[in-house]
Write an enzyme that holds these catalytic residues in place. Structure first.
Site, PDB file in Angstrom:
ATOM      1  N   LYS A 112      -4.097   3.442  -3.921  1.00 60.66           N
ATOM      2  CA  LYS A 112      -5.428   3.156  -3.369  1.00 60.66           C
ATOM      3  C   LYS A 112      -6.439   2.839  -4.479  1.00 60.66           C
ATOM      4  CE  LYS A 112      -3.899   4.727   0.599  1.00 60.66           C
ATOM      5  NZ  LYS A 112      -3.923   4.143   1.907  1.00 60.66           N
TER       6      LYS A 112
HETATM    7  C1  LIG Z   1       1.208   7.332  -0.977  1.00 59.84           C
HETATM    8  C2  LIG Z   1       1.080   6.395   0.165  1.00 59.84           C
HETATM    9  N1  LIG Z   1       2.065   5.539   0.423  1.00 59.84           N
HETATM   10  C3  LIG Z   1       2.002   4.676   1.442  1.00 59.84           C
HETATM   11  C4  LIG Z   1       0.916   4.646   2.295  1.00 59.84           C
HETATM   12  C5  LIG Z   1       0.891   3.649   3.413  1.00 59.84           C
HETATM   13  O1  LIG Z   1       0.095   2.551   3.069  1.00 59.84           O
HETATM   14  P1  LIG Z   1      -0.548   1.640   4.192  1.00 59.84           P
HETATM   15  O2  LIG Z   1      -1.399   2.527   5.026  1.00 59.84           O
HETATM   16  O3  LIG Z   1      -1.316   0.616   3.459  1.00 59.84           O
HETATM   17  O4  LIG Z   1       0.589   1.087   4.985  1.00 59.84           O
HETATM   18  C6  LIG Z   1      -0.141   5.535   2.085  1.00 59.84           C
HETATM   19  C7  LIG Z   1      -1.358   5.556   2.941  1.00 59.84           C
HETATM   20  O5  LIG Z   1      -1.962   4.612   3.247  1.00 59.84           O
HETATM   21  C8  LIG Z   1      -0.075   6.407   0.980  1.00 59.84           C
HETATM   22  O6  LIG Z   1      -1.090   7.214   0.690  1.00 59.84           O
HETATM   23  N1  LIG Z   2      -2.515   6.762   4.079  1.00 64.38           N
HETATM   24  C1  LIG Z   2      -3.912   6.610   4.059  1.00 64.38           C
HETATM   25  C2  LIG Z   2      -4.493   6.490   5.438  1.00 64.38           C
HETATM   26  C3  LIG Z   2      -5.666   5.595   5.427  1.00 64.38           C
HETATM   27  O1  LIG Z   2      -5.216   4.313   5.184  1.00 64.38           O
HETATM   28  P1  LIG Z   2      -6.092   3.126   4.676  1.00 64.38           P
HETATM   29  O2  LIG Z   2      -5.202   2.399   3.732  1.00 64.38           O
HETATM   30  O3  LIG Z   2      -6.436   2.353   5.879  1.00 64.38           O
HETATM   31  O4  LIG Z   2      -7.311   3.637   3.999  1.00 64.38           O
HETATM   32  C4  LIG Z   2      -4.540   7.727   3.249  1.00 64.38           C
HETATM   33  O5  LIG Z   2      -3.876   8.177   2.354  1.00 64.38           O
HETATM   34  O6  LIG Z   2      -5.643   8.143   3.474  1.00 64.38           O
END
Ligand SMILES: Cc1ncc(COP(=O)(O)O)c(C=O)c1O
Ligand SMILES: N[C@@H](CCOP(=O)(O)O)C(=O)O
Length: 467
Positions: A112
């Site tokens: 993120k």
């Molecule tokens: C460590 C981790 N991997 C994978 C994901 C999944 O990613 P996305 O929500 O973009 O599919 C998340 C949360 O979003 C996460 O925090």
């Molecule tokens: N897995 C995410 C959930 C929120 O997802 P987002 O990518 O839409 O912000 C988290 O770790 O908070």
């Protein structure tokens, strides 16, 4: 570049407008009105660029006139200057076919950071052009929260209210949020709900006139287009290292809200040769079911060792359905209204067939996750976290032909989930020094019943009006 809503009835905005708006006023998500495309020669000319320069090159078509190329580059250099690895998203080889793209070298140890470090700077830049204050309301299953808080803590003209499901994030994840004591940071632990309900509360607030008349609500979740835009870059960075555009590459992506893997889809639309995108879920497998059989129906969330993917309503899937369904906003609005009412929907033939051209999917249960963690350790000496393990499971069972490199996105540092890693390998990963004395710091967090009204009341009592 104009941004249009997936539900067809919100006004089109430029990049600055879409970044500050977050969610469209008709409840849809903003997408570019057309995908920009690079030629093979243009992609080849990106080889060897430092990450920040590559980021500015890939993102400039999306940013349009909202930032000059020079200013965009300055912001990218500032955002990626905070990463602990020079390559920003380094690549590690596991065996002849499998690679890991390490996305956890930012300040909060998860992928993120790649987008949110930039988004924090974009907010600051755009807010400095007006008298406006922004009230960010976000939902997190663990990682978005800490990355967003790190990106905006202490910044002027912005408050952040971050909702997490109480007791359903790891201790490290919780502390990375609750130990940030800057006055513009508000953590809310919602009692008795899952991440999906936190996310639904956030979306509802964008369309609650009682709130939006007084406060400018903004988004840090991947409903905000700028998040996904910044994630497109690392698909380019990795594929270029592996020989793109003269060689195809496949990616396996641990998936919850479908943001990260949608960024891969965007990279492919922009001309990057991608063989397959593997959508890897844990047992909360709505996306695997949708892609395998067209059944997008919301089950009950099961807590797993990969808590950030304990998600059953996947925001960005809407963006894919919009694109594959011929970009017909009103038809998609009706399809999404049906899903919101019945918690189930069937993909159309066009959506299913379109998705099958690029996407494969898989689901990893607890044993398969543990097995993957152990395999990475015993085979390659790499400790991986349980989210990454779901995707590595997908990569190793995908049947993709051996000459195509398969890159697993390593989305979190293993030390964010030490128990699961230790159970699988006997090794307890330590936190890197940049997160320091996390377990000694004071925590601040409000416990709030998991209902829309109580959250709205809390936000309106503590936020700064839009001005
Ligand atoms: C460590 C981790 N991997 C994978 C994901 C999944 O990613 P996305 O929500 O973009 O599919 C998340 C949360 O979003 C996460 O925090
Ligand atoms: N897995 C995410 C959930 C929120 O997802 P987002 O990518 O839409 O912000 C988290 O770790 O908070």
């Amino acid at each position: 570049m104009d941004y249009i809503s997936t539900r067809g009835s919100a006004p089109a905005l430029d990049f600055e407008g879409a970044t500050l708006a977050g969610l469209a006023s008709d409840g849809g998500l903003y997408v570019p009105s057309a995908w920009p495309r690079f030629s093979e020669d243009e992609i080849r000319s990106m080889r060897g660029l430092p990450y920040a320069k590559l980021a500015a090159r890939v993102m400039q078509p999306f940013v349009g006139e909202s930032l000059t190329p020079a200013r965009l580059l300055e912001l990218c250099e500032a955002a990626y200057g905070r990463f602990s690895h020079k390559a920003v998203t380094p690549l590690v080889q596991l065996d002849e076919q499998n690679w890991l793209m390490e996305l956890f070298h930012g300040p909060t140890l998860a992928f993120k950071d790649v987008a949110l470090q930039l988004l924090g700077l974009l907010f600051e830049e755009f807010l400095s052009r007006s008298d406006r204050n922004l009230t960010i309301v976000g939902a997190t299953s663990g990682d978005t929260g800490s990355a967003a808080i790190d990106a905006v803590a202490g910044r002027a003209k912005v408050d952040v209210f971050m909702l997490h499901p109480k007791g359903r994030v790891s201790d490290v994840q919780r502390r990375q949020m609750t130990t940030v004591l800057a006055p513009n940071v508000h953590n809310l632990a919602l009692e008795g709900v899952s991440f999906d309900e936190c996310q639904a509360i956030v979306k509802r607030m964008f369309n609650d006139r009682a709130v939006t008349d007084r406060f400018a609500i903004g988004a840090v979740n991947s409903i905000n287009w700028a998040r996904l835009m910044a994630q497109v870059v690392y698909y380019f960075a990795t594929a270029l290292q592996l020989g793109a555009p003269d060689r195809v590459v496949a990616f396996s992506v641990p998936t919850g809200n479908f943001g990260d893997v949608f960024a891969g889809y965007v990279a492919q639309q922009m001309g990057l040769p991608i063989e397959k995108l593997i959508v890897a879920t844990n047992v909360n497998d709505i996306l695997h079911r949708a892609l395998a059989s067209g059944d997008y129906s919301q089950g009950t969330v099961t807590p797993t060792a990969a808590p950030s993917m304990d998600i059953q309503v996947s925001s960005n899937f809407e963006r894919l359905l919009f694109d594959l369904g011929g970009r017909e906003g009103s038809a998609l609005a009706a399809q999404m209204a049906g899903f919101e009412a019945s918690k189930a929907m069937q993909l159309t033939n066009a959506q299913r067939e379109g998705a099958a051209k690029l996407f494969a999917s898989c689901r990893a249960d607890a044993d398969e996750m543990a097995h993957s963690i152990r395999w990475a350790w015993e085979n390659s000496g790499e400790l991986i976290d349980p989210h990454t393990a779901c995707a590595l499971h997908g990569a190793r069972t995908s049947g993709i032909s051996p000459e195509v490199p398969v890159v697993t996105l390593a989305t979190a540092h293993p030390a964010k989930f030490p128990e699961a890693v230790e159970r699988a390998t006997g090794q307890r990963p330590g936190l890197p020094s940049r997160v320091g004395d996390l377990f000694e710091r004071e925590e601040r967090c409000a416990n709030v019943p998991g209902a829309y009204e109580t959250v709205a009341e809390y936000v309106t009592a503590h936020a700064v009006p839009k001005g």
